[in-house]
Scaffold this motif. Structure first.
Motif, short mmCIF file in Angstrom:
data_model
loop_
_atom_site.label_atom_id
_atom_site.label_comp_id
_atom_site.label_asym_id
_atom_site.label_seq_id
_atom_site.Cartn_x
_atom_site.Cartn_y
_atom_site.Cartn_z
N GLY A 44 0.93 -1.11 -0.03
CA GLY A 44 0.09 0.04 -0.16
C GLY A 44 0.78 1.34 0.07
O GLY A 44 0.25 2.12 -0.41
N VAL A 45 2.07 1.22 0.36
CA VAL A 45 2.79 2.38 0.61
C VAL A 45 3.14 3.06 -0.92
O VAL A 45 3.16 4.46 -0.97
N ASP A 47 1.16 3.18 -3.75
CA ASP A 47 0.01 4.01 -3.86
C ASP A 47 -0.36 5.13 -3.01
O ASP A 47 -0.65 6.25 -3.40
N SER A 48 0.12 5.03 -1.67
CA SER A 48 -0.04 6.01 -0.67
C SER A 48 0.76 7.33 -1.38
O SER A 48 0.67 8.52 -1.13
N GLU A 51 -0.56 9.03 -4.26
CA GLU A 51 -1.64 10.07 -3.91
C GLU A 51 -0.99 11.28 -3.34
O GLU A 51 -1.49 12.30 -3.51
N ALA A 52 0.12 11.10 -2.47
CA ALA A 52 0.53 12.28 -1.73
C ALA A 52 1.32 13.22 -2.74
O ALA A 52 1.08 14.54 -2.58
N HIS A 63 -1.84 17.85 4.25
CA HIS A 63 -1.61 16.43 3.94
C HIS A 63 -0.24 15.91 3.97
O HIS A 63 0.16 14.77 4.38
N PHE A 67 0.74 12.91 6.37
CA PHE A 67 1.21 11.63 5.50
C PHE A 67 2.44 11.19 5.85
O PHE A 67 2.65 9.80 6.25
N ASP A 70 2.08 9.60 9.45
CA ASP A 70 1.66 8.06 9.24
C ASP A 70 2.74 7.35 8.95
O ASP A 70 2.81 6.07 9.27
N LEU A 71 3.47 7.66 7.64
CA LEU A 71 4.24 6.83 7.16
C LEU A 71 5.52 6.61 8.05
O LEU A 71 5.98 5.30 8.10
N LYS A 74 4.24 3.89 10.74
CA LYS A 74 4.07 2.62 10.10
C LYS A 74 5.31 2.08 10.00
O LYS A 74 5.40 0.53 10.19
#
Ligand code: ASP
Ligand code: MG
Length: 301
Positions: A44-45, A47-48, A51-52, A63, A67, A70-71, A74
């Motif tokens: 998923g990273v 893709d994120s 988006e970022a 964001h 973002f 959060d990253l 994780k």
């Protein structure tokens, strides 16, 4: 004593836990196999990141901050799950924070400029692998093995400047990768290389197309003339049909490069469609293996 390139992807690194990776690598190191590890981003990273990058382009500094926070969380969680000793934990946490800081600066720059070029987008997309590969490196060190961290750039994967889907310049690449990795492997050091990433002649980061870590693995395999390239995943191998649809689907023990390429092109989501080319050129078998079922020999291509 085999020379094996092993690629570990998001699906084989469940919840950012790299312990299985290190166990597998340690078991082969004990048998004196020579190993290179290629790592893709956590699930998923990428893709994120994509988006970022778009949100940054639209000026969404808020964001960018959320973002990257959060990253970071994780990946720090992944470090805590994977690495036992304080020493290696702290070392890798520092690396993760440094990489996140770089990413934050790049995304902030994009937000201020309001411009996202194919070149800056590729740089952003490369961060998933830069992060996951540090954890893989630290986990292997935590298991008491010698290891060295490489990015696609420092490993020597040279590409054209077709950002987003760059093509490796194989002759120079093979030469460089061999020169940088071979003597380490012979000394029992395990190079851990970011998948998906290459570099242009001018030093710009490129990506090899989505799912490109498989491609990185076969490029490295061809460069060091590996005996085999193993793609670790969470299924037993290539199936005769989609088991979700056809319950009687069975595992295919062996296919030709040609058949496997057709399957990749026609949507069996097992490999990057171009990934078999470097392996084919050097006649290196590629094995799809299930990290959840080590007894299964997988599919041999
Ligand atoms: N992380 C990249 C992607 O999601 C490359 C890979 O997974 O092989 O496409
Ligand atoms: Mg993948």
């Amino acid at each position: 004593m085999l020379k094996i390139v092993m690629k570990f992807g998001g699906t084989s690194l469940v919840d950012g836990n790299f312990k299985r990776l290190a166990e597998i690598v340690a078991e082969h190191a004990r048998k004196k196999d020579k190993i290179v590890v290629v790592v893709s981003a956590l699930a998923g990273v990428t893709d994120s990141l994509l988006e970022a990058s778009h949100k940054a382009k639209n000026g969404r500094i808020d964001h960018v901050l959320k973002f990257t926070k959060d990253l970071e969380r994780k990946h720090i969680l992944g470090v805590n799950k994977s690495i036992t000793s304080d020493y290696w934990r702290n070392k890798v946490k520092r690396k993760v924070k440094e990489v996140i800081e770089d990413l934050k600066n790049v995304l902030t720059g994009i937000a201020y400029l309001g411009e996202l070029t194919p070149k800056s987008k590729d740089y952003v997309l490369s961060f998933g692998e830069r992060l996951s590969t540090w954890i893989a490196w630290g986990t292997i060190r935590d298991y008491g093995l010698k290891s060295q961290y490489f990015t696609g750039e420092t490993a020597g994967i040279l590409t054209n400047s077709n950002f987003g889907e760059a093509t490796p310049l194989l002759n120079v690449t093979k030469h460089q990768v061999k020169r940088r990795l071979e003597s380490l492997i012979q000394k029992g050091v395990i190079p851990v290389v970011t998948g998906y990433i290459g570099v242009t002649q001018d030093g710009a980061t490129t990506t090899l197309g989505r799912g490109g870590s498989d491609y990185s693995a076969t490029i490295v395999g061809a460069s060091i003339k590996a005996d085999e390239v193993w793609i670790w995943t969470n299924v037993d191998g290539l199936m005769s049909a989609d088991p979700q649809i056809v319950p009687s689907a069975r595992l295919i023990p062996e296919v030709s490069y040609q058949e496997a390429t057709e399957m990749a092109v026609f949507g069996a989501k097992v490999m990057h469609p171009k990934a078999l080319e470097p392996a084919m050129e050097e006649n290196i078998p590629v094995r799809i293996r299930n990290i959840l079922n080590l007894k299964n020999p997988g599919t041999l291509i």
